[in-house]
Design a protein around this motif. Structure first.
Motif, mmCIF file in Angstrom:
data_model
loop_
_atom_site.group_PDB
_atom_site.id
_atom_site.type_symbol
_atom_site.label_atom_id
_atom_site.label_comp_id
_atom_site.label_asym_id
_atom_site.label_seq_id
_atom_site.Cartn_x
_atom_site.Cartn_y
_atom_site.Cartn_z
ATOM 1 N N UNK A 26 0.821 -1.208 0.000
ATOM 2 C CA UNK A 26 0.000 0.000 0.000
ATOM 3 C C UNK A 26 0.864 1.272 0.000
ATOM 4 N N UNK A 27 2.152 1.118 -0.324
ATOM 5 C CA UNK A 27 3.104 2.242 -0.317
ATOM 6 C C UNK A 27 3.103 2.965 1.023
ATOM 7 N N UNK A 28 3.154 2.194 2.081
ATOM 8 C CA UNK A 28 3.174 2.742 3.444
ATOM 9 C C UNK A 28 4.418 2.204 4.145
ATOM 10 N N UNK A 29 5.345 3.113 4.434
ATOM 11 C CA UNK A 29 6.599 2.769 5.087
ATOM 12 C C UNK A 29 6.712 3.600 6.359
ATOM 13 N N UNK A 30 6.757 2.916 7.490
ATOM 14 C CA UNK A 30 6.780 3.591 8.789
ATOM 15 C C UNK A 30 8.200 3.583 9.365
ATOM 16 N N UNK A 55 11.614 14.520 2.908
ATOM 17 C CA UNK A 55 11.608 14.280 1.467
ATOM 18 C C UNK A 55 11.597 12.777 1.239
ATOM 19 N N UNK A 56 10.599 12.302 0.465
ATOM 20 C CA UNK A 56 10.537 10.863 0.192
ATOM 21 C C UNK A 56 11.397 10.525 -1.027
ATOM 22 N N UNK A 57 11.435 9.246 -1.376
ATOM 23 C CA UNK A 57 12.257 8.775 -2.483
ATOM 24 C C UNK A 57 11.849 9.307 -3.843
ATOM 25 N N UNK A 58 10.652 9.886 -3.952
ATOM 26 C CA UNK A 58 10.196 10.500 -5.202
ATOM 27 C C UNK A 58 10.523 11.990 -5.264
ATOM 28 N N UNK A 59 11.164 12.490 -4.218
ATOM 29 C CA UNK A 59 11.495 13.910 -4.169
ATOM 30 C C UNK A 59 10.375 14.792 -3.660
ATOM 31 N N UNK A 60 9.304 14.182 -3.161
ATOM 32 C CA UNK A 60 8.175 14.962 -2.634
ATOM 33 C C UNK A 60 8.535 15.544 -1.270
ATOM 34 N N UNK A 61 8.384 16.853 -1.122
ATOM 35 C CA UNK A 61 8.717 17.557 0.112
ATOM 36 C C UNK A 61 7.483 17.768 0.966
ATOM 37 N N UNK A 62 7.595 17.442 2.244
ATOM 38 C CA UNK A 62 6.551 17.730 3.218
ATOM 39 C C UNK A 62 7.210 18.505 4.354
ATOM 40 N N UNK A 88 7.437 8.787 11.490
ATOM 41 C CA UNK A 88 7.187 9.389 10.190
ATOM 42 C C UNK A 88 6.707 8.309 9.232
ATOM 43 N N UNK A 89 5.716 8.631 8.408
ATOM 44 C CA UNK A 89 5.248 7.726 7.351
ATOM 45 C C UNK A 89 5.684 8.269 6.002
ATOM 46 N N UNK A 90 6.194 7.370 5.175
ATOM 47 C CA UNK A 90 6.565 7.731 3.806
ATOM 48 C C UNK A 90 5.824 6.820 2.837
ATOM 49 N N UNK A 91 5.712 7.259 1.585
ATOM 50 C CA UNK A 91 5.128 6.429 0.532
ATOM 51 C C UNK A 91 6.206 5.657 -0.224
ATOM 52 N N UNK A 92 7.456 5.862 0.138
ATOM 53 C CA UNK A 92 8.586 5.188 -0.504
ATOM 54 C C UNK A 92 9.454 4.537 0.574
#
Length: 127
Positions: A26-30, A55-62, A88-92
């Protein structure tokens, strides 16, 4: 008294992957991270707020900003330490975090304590 020695905060970070709270399908990495903060200066300072860049592995900044950490605004006397663990939760499966703590010294001086970039990575996700 120089500014450098009066207002000095040392920050160390340990991060770990939380397999039991993650769901890669589910693209959920804790991830959990433990922060160790030590006042290495010569004047007491209180942690007032935090600012994170995640910053996740796709370069998305939060960006995350808010008062204190884990519901606290600890006052650190010279030589005193404070540690806490958060998550922290990431999608990558990989990402990074960095940021700063807003500090207020006992004499009213405000300053930023930088938190160096650190990696969040699922085991074996990187070579």
């Amino acid at each position: 008294m120089s500014t450098h020695t009066a207002y000095a905060i040392e920050i160390k970070v340990e991060s770990r992957y939380l397999r039991e709270q993650s769901d890669p399908s589910a693209s959920r990495y804790a991830f959990a991270y433990t922060i160790h903060i030590k006042n290495t200066g010569t004047i007491a300072a209180q942690l007032i707020d935090r600012h994170w860049k995640i910053i996740d592995g796709n370069g998305e900044l939060k960006e995350v900003q808010g008062p204190g950490v884990v519901g606290e605004q600890p006052l650190l006397e010279p030589g005193a330490s404070f540690s806490y663990t958060s998550g922290c939760l990431l999608e990558t499966p990989v990402g990074t975090m960095e940021g700063s703590y807003g500090m207020r010294a006992k004499d009213g001086h405000t300053f930023a304590a930088p938190i160096a970039l650190f990696r969040l990575a699922k085991p074996n996700a990187l070579n």
